[in-house]
Design an enzyme around this catalytic site. Structure first.
Site, short mmCIF file in Angstrom:
data_model
loop_
_atom_site.label_atom_id
_atom_site.label_comp_id
_atom_site.label_asym_id
_atom_site.label_seq_id
_atom_site.Cartn_x
_atom_site.Cartn_y
_atom_site.Cartn_z
N LYS A 180 -10.05 0.50 -2.07
CA LYS A 180 -10.11 0.15 -0.65
C LYS A 180 -11.47 0.53 -0.05
O LYS A 180 -11.89 1.68 -0.11
CB LYS A 180 -8.98 0.87 0.09
CG LYS A 180 -8.85 0.50 1.55
CD LYS A 180 -7.66 1.23 2.17
CE LYS A 180 -7.39 0.85 3.61
NZ LYS A 180 -6.24 1.58 4.16
N GLU A 222 0.84 -1.19 0.00
CA GLU A 222 0.00 0.00 0.00
C GLU A 222 0.88 1.24 0.00
O GLU A 222 1.93 1.28 0.64
CB GLU A 222 -0.90 0.00 1.24
CG GLU A 222 -1.89 1.15 1.28
CD GLU A 222 -2.74 1.16 2.55
OE1 GLU A 222 -3.88 1.65 2.48
OE2 GLU A 222 -2.26 0.68 3.61
N CYS A 266 -4.91 -3.48 3.41
CA CYS A 266 -4.59 -3.03 4.77
C CYS A 266 -5.76 -3.17 5.76
O CYS A 266 -6.04 -4.26 6.23
CB CYS A 266 -4.06 -1.61 4.71
SG CYS A 266 -3.09 -1.12 6.18
#
Length: 271
Positions: free
Chosen positions: A113, A40, A158
């Protein structure tokens, strides 16, 4: 199929980060990897959250996307470009997007995301929603390996790791490999990173490949690192604790089938 998680300690300029990513991608290709995944924010960890707005790109065009497409073609790799900021049409918001390129340099998938990190322990404060616009859709893609096998791969980023329903949705779609490019903080990473990765692998009977940021950054931030590959039995196959590096491992279709046959938990779901 050999895969690679690339661990970086990204700096505050795109140019420097692309140069380092280039070297790591080349190392992965030389080691025989078919799939290489960057962490990321591989292209920029700025001094302020808003720094990513200055380097945002329109979908399908821009120097970061051009770099990744060129590397995929040149190295003959499947590349997942960690994340990069893509424009939304709102000047103060971007998507944190994970893009996938085939060895021909064609972009074949995009995942934005979904879950935006927020943390405040009185000493560290993060709130991604100040700059990021959340995605809404899970995304899988299929990767045909050189040996003739085909792997279904689920994309995540993440903080998504804390939301098992996303990975269960991928399992329901037949995912064999779950990707988690990340920039976990040292605080939350030490407490939960390996625990969550191994749990996602075990509960979904899938491999998990998690490239991370790992070290002391130019902007003063400290990330946990420990990029790793976890097998469907929850065993850590390879790990890089800190610093830049390439984490390599082999995915084995026969072993995956054996684990799923011995413990057919995916077929025992009730709720």
């Amino acid at each position: 199929m050999k895969v690679a998680a690339l661990q970086m300690v990204s700096a505050t300029t795109v140019e420097a980060n692309l140069a380092r990513a280039c070297q790591l991608l080349a190392q992965a290709a030389e080691a025989g990897a078919e799939l290489a995944v960057l962490p990321e924010y591989f292209c920029l960890l700025g001094r302020r959250d808003t720094d990513k707005l200055a380097v945002q790109e329109a979908p399908g065009q821009g120097p970061i996307q051009d770099f990744l497409a060129r590397q995929a073609r040149t190295l003959g790799l499947w590349i997942v470009g960690g994340t990069l900021p893509l424009s939304t049409g709102q000047p103060e918001r971007v998507r944190n997007s994970s893009l996938v390129w085939s060895p021909t340099g064609e972009q074949v998938a995009r995942y934005d995301k979904i879950h935006l990190f927020c943390f405040d322990n009185g000493r560290e404060r993060y709130d991604e929603s100040r700059v990021l616009e959340a995605g809404t859709e899970p995304v899988c893609f299929d990767l045909p390996s050189r040996d003739g096998s085909r792997w279904r791969i689920g994309l995540s980023v993440c903080y998504d790791l804390r939301f098992p329903e996303l990975y269960r949705a991928y399992a329901a779609q037949g995912a064999d490999l779950l990707l988690v490019p990340s920039a976990f903080t040292a605080t939350t990473g030490e407490a939960h990173w390996e625990l969550l990765l191994r749990a996602r692998a075990v509960e979904n009977l899938a491999y998990v490949l998690a490239p991370a940021q790992g070290g002391e950054h130019e902007n003063g931030r400290r990330t946990w690192g420990h990029s790793m590959l976890v097998n469907p039995w929850g065993q850590v196959m390879a790990c890089q604790p800190q610093g830049e590096g390439v984490v390599l491992g082999e995915l084995d279709r026969d072993s995956l089938a054996t684990w799923r046959q011995q413990l057919p938990a995916l077929g025992h779901r009730v709720l």
